[in-house]
Write a protein that holds these residues in place. Structure first.
Motif, PDB file in Angstrom:
ATOM      1  N   LEU A  36      30.445 -17.244  -1.072  1.00 51.09           N
ATOM      2  CA  LEU A  36      29.174 -18.241  -1.084  1.00 51.09           C
ATOM      3  C   LEU A  36      29.167 -19.063  -0.164  1.00 51.09           C
ATOM      4  O   LEU A  36      28.205 -19.508   0.379  1.00 51.09           O
ATOM      5  CB  LEU A  36      28.995 -18.669  -2.664  1.00 51.09           C
ATOM      6  N   VAL A  37      30.372 -19.862   0.127  1.00 46.39           N
ATOM      7  CA  VAL A  37      30.408 -21.054   0.963  1.00 46.39           C
ATOM      8  C   VAL A  37      29.894 -20.363   2.340  1.00 46.39           C
ATOM      9  O   VAL A  37      28.936 -21.026   2.956  1.00 46.39           O
ATOM     10  CB  VAL A  37      31.658 -21.686   0.809  1.00 46.39           C
ATOM     11  N   SER A  38      30.358 -19.152   2.740  1.00 46.17           N
ATOM     12  CA  SER A  38      30.058 -18.725   4.354  1.00 46.17           C
ATOM     13  C   SER A  38      28.606 -18.285   4.313  1.00 46.17           C
ATOM     14  O   SER A  38      28.068 -18.381   5.171  1.00 46.17           O
ATOM     15  CB  SER A  38      31.079 -17.416   4.569  1.00 46.17           C
ATOM     16  N   GLU A  39      27.916 -17.699   3.125  1.00 44.18           N
ATOM     17  CA  GLU A  39      26.437 -17.518   2.969  1.00 44.18           C
ATOM     18  C   GLU A  39      25.850 -18.628   3.043  1.00 44.18           C
ATOM     19  O   GLU A  39      24.824 -18.724   3.945  1.00 44.18           O
ATOM     20  CB  GLU A  39      26.240 -16.864   1.684  1.00 44.18           C
ATOM     21  N   ILE A  40      26.351 -19.852   2.423  1.00 46.06           N
ATOM     22  CA  ILE A  40      25.372 -20.982   2.637  1.00 46.06           C
ATOM     23  C   ILE A  40      25.656 -21.661   4.099  1.00 46.06           C
ATOM     24  O   ILE A  40      24.540 -22.146   4.576  1.00 46.06           O
ATOM     25  CB  ILE A  40      25.950 -22.092   1.575  1.00 46.06           C
ATOM     26  N   LYS A  41      26.766 -21.353   4.715  1.00 50.16           N
ATOM     27  CA  LYS A  41      26.967 -21.886   6.109  1.00 50.16           C
ATOM     28  C   LYS A  41      26.172 -21.363   7.135  1.00 50.16           C
ATOM     29  O   LYS A  41      25.605 -21.592   7.955  1.00 50.16           O
ATOM     30  CB  LYS A  41      28.481 -21.876   6.393  1.00 50.16           C
ATOM     31  N   LYS A  42      26.059 -19.792   6.718  1.00 49.22           N
ATOM     32  CA  LYS A  42      24.897 -19.175   7.529  1.00 49.22           C
ATOM     33  C   LYS A  42      23.654 -19.672   7.616  1.00 49.22           C
ATOM     34  O   LYS A  42      23.100 -19.613   8.568  1.00 49.22           O
ATOM     35  CB  LYS A  42      25.093 -17.550   6.989  1.00 49.22           C
ATOM     36  N   MET A  43      23.188 -19.981   6.567  1.00 50.66           N
ATOM     37  CA  MET A  43      21.625 -20.374   6.215  1.00 50.66           C
ATOM     38  C   MET A  43      21.831 -21.857   7.115  1.00 50.66           C
ATOM     39  O   MET A  43      20.662 -21.900   7.679  1.00 50.66           O
ATOM     40  CB  MET A  43      21.451 -20.536   4.926  1.00 50.66           C
ATOM     41  N   ARG A  44      22.627 -22.508   6.844  1.00 54.91           N
ATOM     42  CA  ARG A  44      22.543 -23.982   7.461  1.00 54.91           C
ATOM     43  C   ARG A  44      22.736 -24.047   8.986  1.00 54.91           C
ATOM     44  O   ARG A  44      22.023 -24.427   9.561  1.00 54.91           O
ATOM     45  CB  ARG A  44      23.675 -24.788   7.056  1.00 54.91           C
ATOM     46  N   ASN A  45      23.469 -22.974   9.601  1.00 56.11           N
ATOM     47  CA  ASN A  45      23.490 -22.716  11.007  1.00 56.11           C
ATOM     48  C   ASN A  45      22.282 -22.090  11.661  1.00 56.11           C
ATOM     49  O   ASN A  45      22.306 -21.982  12.921  1.00 56.11           O
ATOM     50  CB  ASN A  45      24.690 -21.761  11.385  1.00 56.11           C
ATOM     51  N   GLU A  46      21.436 -21.708  10.676  1.00 63.40           N
ATOM     52  CA  GLU A  46      20.040 -21.147  11.617  1.00 63.40           C
ATOM     53  C   GLU A  46      19.181 -22.478  12.145  1.00 63.40           C
ATOM     54  O   GLU A  46      18.372 -22.077  12.693  1.00 63.40           O
ATOM     55  CB  GLU A  46      19.222 -20.613  10.305  1.00 63.40           C
ATOM     56  N   GLU A  47      19.788 -23.568  11.671  1.00 61.02           N
ATOM     57  CA  GLU A  47      18.994 -24.893  12.089  1.00 61.02           C
ATOM     58  C   GLU A  47      19.127 -24.745  13.548  1.00 61.02           C
ATOM     59  O   GLU A  47      20.261 -24.708  14.047  1.00 61.02           O
ATOM     60  CB  GLU A  47      19.753 -25.900  11.512  1.00 61.02           C
ATOM     61  N   THR A  48      17.813 -25.133  14.260  1.00 60.42           N
ATOM     62  CA  THR A  48      17.820 -25.084  15.740  1.00 60.42           C
ATOM     63  C   THR A  48      18.349 -26.315  16.330  1.00 60.42           C
ATOM     64  O   THR A  48      19.285 -26.389  17.264  1.00 60.42           O
ATOM     65  CB  THR A  48      16.465 -24.840  16.310  1.00 60.42           C
ATOM     66  N   SER A  49      18.092 -27.242  15.497  1.00 63.67           N
ATOM     67  CA  SER A  49      18.395 -28.896  15.808  1.00 63.67           C
ATOM     68  C   SER A  49      20.048 -29.051  15.185  1.00 63.67           C
ATOM     69  O   SER A  49      19.920 -28.920  14.171  1.00 63.67           O
ATOM     70  CB  SER A  49      17.546 -29.778  15.512  1.00 63.67           C
ATOM     71  N   ASN A  50      20.838 -29.339  16.283  1.00 64.77           N
ATOM     72  CA  ASN A  50      22.154 -29.822  15.982  1.00 64.77           C
ATOM     73  C   ASN A  50      22.479 -31.335  15.543  1.00 64.77           C
ATOM     74  O   ASN A  50      23.592 -31.768  15.512  1.00 64.77           O
ATOM     75  CB  ASN A  50      23.242 -29.382  16.933  1.00 64.77           C
ATOM     76  N   LYS A  51      21.228 -32.106  15.615  1.00 63.41           N
ATOM     77  CA  LYS A  51      21.152 -33.583  15.547  1.00 63.41           C
ATOM     78  C   LYS A  51      21.547 -33.952  14.497  1.00 63.41           C
ATOM     79  O   LYS A  51      20.997 -33.657  13.170  1.00 63.41           O
ATOM     80  CB  LYS A  51      19.901 -34.183  15.889  1.00 63.41           C
ATOM     81  N   LYS A  52      22.768 -34.748  14.044  1.00 70.19           N
ATOM     82  CA  LYS A  52      23.336 -35.070  12.847  1.00 70.19           C
ATOM     83  C   LYS A  52      22.215 -36.110  12.119  1.00 70.19           C
ATOM     84  O   LYS A  52      21.917 -37.247  12.775  1.00 70.19           O
ATOM     85  CB  LYS A  52      24.795 -35.638  12.995  1.00 70.19           C
ATOM     86  N   THR A  53      21.849 -36.146  10.846  1.00 73.68           N
ATOM     87  CA  THR A  53      20.982 -37.208  10.298  1.00 73.68           C
ATOM     88  C   THR A  53      21.716 -37.886   9.295  1.00 73.68           C
ATOM     89  O   THR A  53      22.820 -37.409   8.859  1.00 73.68           O
ATOM     90  CB  THR A  53      19.827 -36.627   9.839  1.00 73.68           C
ATOM     91  N   THR A  54      21.135 -38.787   8.673  1.00 74.81           N
ATOM     92  CA  THR A  54      21.525 -39.675   7.493  1.00 74.81           C
ATOM     93  C   THR A  54      21.805 -38.713   6.229  1.00 74.81           C
ATOM     94  O   THR A  54      22.387 -38.944   5.389  1.00 74.81           O
ATOM     95  CB  THR A  54      20.912 -40.720   7.437  1.00 74.81           C
ATOM     96  N   TYR A  55      20.816 -37.709   6.401  1.00 74.78           N
ATOM     97  CA  TYR A  55      20.317 -36.976   5.291  1.00 74.78           C
ATOM     98  C   TYR A  55      21.165 -35.707   4.974  1.00 74.78           C
ATOM     99  O   TYR A  55      21.145 -35.029   6.226  1.00 74.78           O
ATOM    100  CB  TYR A  55      19.018 -36.854   4.898  1.00 74.78           C
ATOM    101  N   ALA A  56      21.510 -35.103   3.888  1.00 74.41           N
ATOM    102  CA  ALA A  56      22.030 -33.983   3.720  1.00 74.41           C
ATOM    103  C   ALA A  56      21.234 -32.711   3.971  1.00 74.41           C
ATOM    104  O   ALA A  56      19.699 -32.929   4.118  1.00 74.41           O
ATOM    105  CB  ALA A  56      22.648 -33.761   2.305  1.00 74.41           C
ATOM    106  N   TRP A  57      21.609 -31.659   4.532  1.00 73.25           N
ATOM    107  CA  TRP A  57      20.857 -30.288   4.745  1.00 73.25           C
ATOM    108  C   TRP A  57      20.671 -29.713   3.113  1.00 73.25           C
ATOM    109  O   TRP A  57      21.490 -29.578   2.479  1.00 73.25           O
ATOM    110  CB  TRP A  57      21.573 -29.499   5.419  1.00 73.25           C
ATOM    111  N   THR A  58      19.248 -29.802   2.852  1.00 71.52           N
ATOM    112  CA  THR A  58      18.792 -28.918   1.506  1.00 71.52           C
ATOM    113  C   THR A  58      17.799 -27.871   1.687  1.00 71.52           C
ATOM    114  O   THR A  58      16.900 -27.794   2.498  1.00 71.52           O
ATOM    115  CB  THR A  58      17.972 -30.297   0.957  1.00 71.52           C
ATOM    116  N   GLY A  59      18.430 -26.946   1.350  1.00 73.01           N
ATOM    117  CA  GLY A  59      17.936 -25.607   1.585  1.00 73.01           C
ATOM    118  C   GLY A  59      16.455 -25.352   1.151  1.00 73.01           C
ATOM    119  O   GLY A  59      15.763 -24.402   1.574  1.00 73.01           O
TER     120      GLY A  59
END
Ligand SMILES: [Fe+2]
Length: 227
Positions: A26-49
């Motif tokens: 499940l963790v690797s599936e979620i990481k896959k979704m998150r890595n689709e993000e084109t921008s790698n800029k880190k923000t103050t806010y969490a990634w929420t699917g």
């Protein structure tokens, strides 16, 4: 003097057991979704699917076993409220993952389009930030803003306690699940662990199987007319 507390907000905490192989999948599936993000800029806010096109997580077969275990806990929550689940159809309306890196957090929000919401902690390192619930109405606020933090600093209020606080914080351990009314404002504290925190959230809608004789609860959508 006897203190009587009335009209509580009920939040249920429970534990979900999954094996480590399933967790890793499940963790690797979620990481896959998150890595689709084109921008790698880190923000103050969490990634929420939920707002990244991944709001139907439980439609993914890999998450079915977890969804079934969560359903069991949701039924128990409804039973605590003495709601007869035999008369209801219960749906996961949305479900999604959140991925919180160091120093990231989630601001106060509600899930007002649904009835019940939950947060399950799939990966929860120590010090990775807890969840805070906020009251919609501070019943004991005998004078406007008498319980704000400045009143504590100025010694008007001796200390915060359950009678005078409109916020309460929990630091769940991994595999905990928190279930609460969707209308309850909630937020997370910043992750200070140096490792990612991954939670799975969902919104649940309840509707009557048969709405005959009921006025206020949602009638079954099977009887709705689309225009
Ligand atoms: Fe939320």
């Amino acid at each position: 003097m006897k203190v009587i507390n009335l009209f509580p907000l009920t939040i249920c905490e429970s534990k979900i057991e999954i094996d480590e192989t399933e967790r890793n999948i499940l963790v690797s599936e979620i990481k896959k979704m998150r890595n689709e993000e084109t921008s790698n800029k880190k923000t103050t806010y969490a990634w929420t699917g939920d707002n990244k096109g991944h709001e139907f997580l439980f439609s993914n077969n890999l998450f079915k076993n977890l969804a079934n275990k969560i359903s069991y806990e949701i039924i128990k929550y409804l039973k605590v409220l003495e709601i007869n689940t035999d008369l209801l159809d219960i749906y996961y309306q949305r479900s999604w993952a959140t991925f919180t890196e160091d120093d990231q957090q989630i601001n106060f929000h509600t899930h007002s389009q649904s009835n019940i919401s939950f947060a399950y902690y799939l990966m929860k390192p120590e010090s990775s930030g807890g969840i805070i619930f906020k009251s919609n109405e501070l019943q004991n606020e005998i004078a406007k803003n008498i319980f704000t933090s400045t009143k504590i600093e100025k010694s008007l209020i001796n200390q915060p306690n359950i009678y005078n606080s409109d916020k309460s914080m929990f630091d769940p351990i991994q595999d905990s699940i928190f279930i609460f009314p969707s209308k309850t404002p909630h937020a997370t504290l910043p992750n200070k662990s140096g490792f990612p925190r991954i939670s799975i959230s969902g919104d649940i809608t309840i509707m009557l199987k048969n709405s005959k004789g009921f006025e206020h609860l949602m009638p079954n959508f099977k009887n709705w007319s689309k225009f």
